[in-house]
Write a protein that holds these residues in place. Sequence first.
Motif: not given
Lengths: 169, 425, 105
Positions: B213-216, B220-221, B410-414
């Motif tokens: 999901x949302x590569x990468x 990373x998570x 933060x990036x995932x939330x955004x």
Amino acid sequence: MAPIATPFFFYLLSAMMLVGGILVITQKNAVHSALALIVTLLAQAAIYLMLYAPFVAAVQIVLYAGGIMVLFLFVIMLVNIDRSLKEKQFNSQWWVGIIAATGLGGLFVAVYTKGKNIFPERVLSVAEADNTQKVASLLYGQYMFAFEIASLLLLVAIIGAVVMAKKKI
Amino acid sequence: MNAFVQYIESYLTSNLTPGAAGNMFWVFVYILLVFVGLSVAVICMNWLERKILAHMQVRLGPMRVGPHGLLQPFADALKLLLKEDIMPAEADSVIFWAAPFIVVLAAFTTFVVVPFGPQHAITDMNIGILFMLGVSSLSVLGIVMAGWASNSHYPLIGALRSSAQMVSYEVAMGLAVVSAILMTSLNATGTGTLSMIGIVEAQKAQGEWFIFKFFPLGLVSFAIFAIAMVAETNRAPFDLAEAESELTAGFHTEYSGFRWSLFFLAEYSAMIAVSSIAVTLWLGGWLRPFPNLLSGPRWDTFFSYFPGATFLALAAICFFNVARMPKHPYFRIQTVGLAGFGGFLAFIGLVLFIPAVSFRVQDIFWFSAKVAAFMYLYIWYRGTFPRYRFDQLMKIGWKVLLPVGLGVLILTAGVALFQQNLWRP
Amino acid sequence: MEVMLHITTLHYLVLGAALFLLGVIGVLTRRNVVIVLMSIELILNAVNLNLVAFSRLWGGQHGQIFAIFVITDAAAEAAVGLGILIAFFRNKETINIDEVNLLKW
């Protein structure tokens, strides 16, 4: 979900909590006290589950049992307890304790016997399934400011703990 | 009596977990199954670890007890149970006694919410993943107590190291988990879930595992979690808590016999538990490969052959090794035993080809296969990586994993906010 | 017997009160600082129990939110309290709370 607030579990868990609490304040060895406190905290987490508050139960386990108690155990190991084991465990103001406890206990008994009729007979039904979602929307909605202040408090606590415990900054 | 039978049968038609259906009989059956399954898995892991490590180091590993050392774990278990249970004279007896049980309880209790299939979990909690993280963090208490109660230097240093490490890596682990949970909220209602079954179903509904999901970002998570979970279980290369060359055995130096075997059991159960978290959150839990792309009854039948085929392949390996056994009469019993074991595996494989059976167990098979891959990774790490120093360990935890985890969160939330069109400039 | 078989909010309140009293006795009578801090945790837990019981009674989640805040405060309090304890132990070589009466180092 079938109701799990059966009397049996309530009395079992209360017994665990009270025995744990008594052991906390009577044990000589601080590590034994900590073990008793952990039992109390876990039983209380189970009581939260009975009260349809699973998120608080999880927070209780993660923060209290998994976080704060580890901190306690660490500190007990850092300070030398051999000396304190040989000392007198209770101070000379035990009579103050007894008076305060009886006074407070009497107050509680008076309040609860007088006020037990003001509670509604039936407790309102709460949906357990979306408890976490509801808590989240309250925490990040209505209580946003309090949440931020709590985070600030934690920051202050971190700095305070480091300043206190470090020999030289 | 009839009512009881009806009570038992009533669950079979529902498609809920026994805990959610409120059927106590099946809850106990599932608890028993999970317990037995875990014990068998730990026994298998014990043998596999020794064998695979040995082969990585170009040795043979256990070969004497049973064919190819297959009975070695049982011999070890027997030895441990028969050994004298020594308690140091100056030890704190209550806590010395309680510590292994705390660790084992913490490791086993996490399996209450592990979803082996859409209805193959003991129960489905609203707070599933939080419950798993919380209960698995309780094992720190047991470790600290074991180290302290032994009243000896090596265990105390080992326990302090071990608990500092576990507490530090819990932070990074939690952040990685949060960024995965955030992805479950990408649906029409916009609310996510903490329930383990809900997380897997969200992956099915969104059509991709969260690792992609949302590569990468998902990757990373996942990587953060995969590193943190090795540290969390005190395994190589982060095993300085029980570094043999420095601390003899870490917090369980003074333990022997049955109590030591409890620590052993807890360590491997904890490994399986954290691997199940990783599998559930990022690798689609019980979902078979391509459940949406390759859908339809024909593909369903095709994928339901995998459990049986796996066992048949294991049986084939056994029979191959039977053929390779030396022909000397000394090896006759071993040859017969290995052939018998192969036959047993082949029988299980054939049973798994029955459509009704394979349909019920295929979810469990896919879940276990993914967890088994993680178990192999654990052994592989142990075979290849050198051990870290303690300051390096703390540096990785606090200076690398934590900032990267925060950034990913933060990036995932955004990105999630952007994708949900909630972000209006 | 009716009272025993039906668990009401009052039962939880009585349990919370008992826990609170235990905590108070511990704080007032013990000399070991660590155990005094643990007794404070008991008091906070008693309060939490009441908050959650009331939130169950009124069917909302506000009490649970307050319980979460109390737990956060307990964490902060434990961290600072134990930090003070370590500083104290380093200076006085004791964890007896009766000897913390100088109001200076």
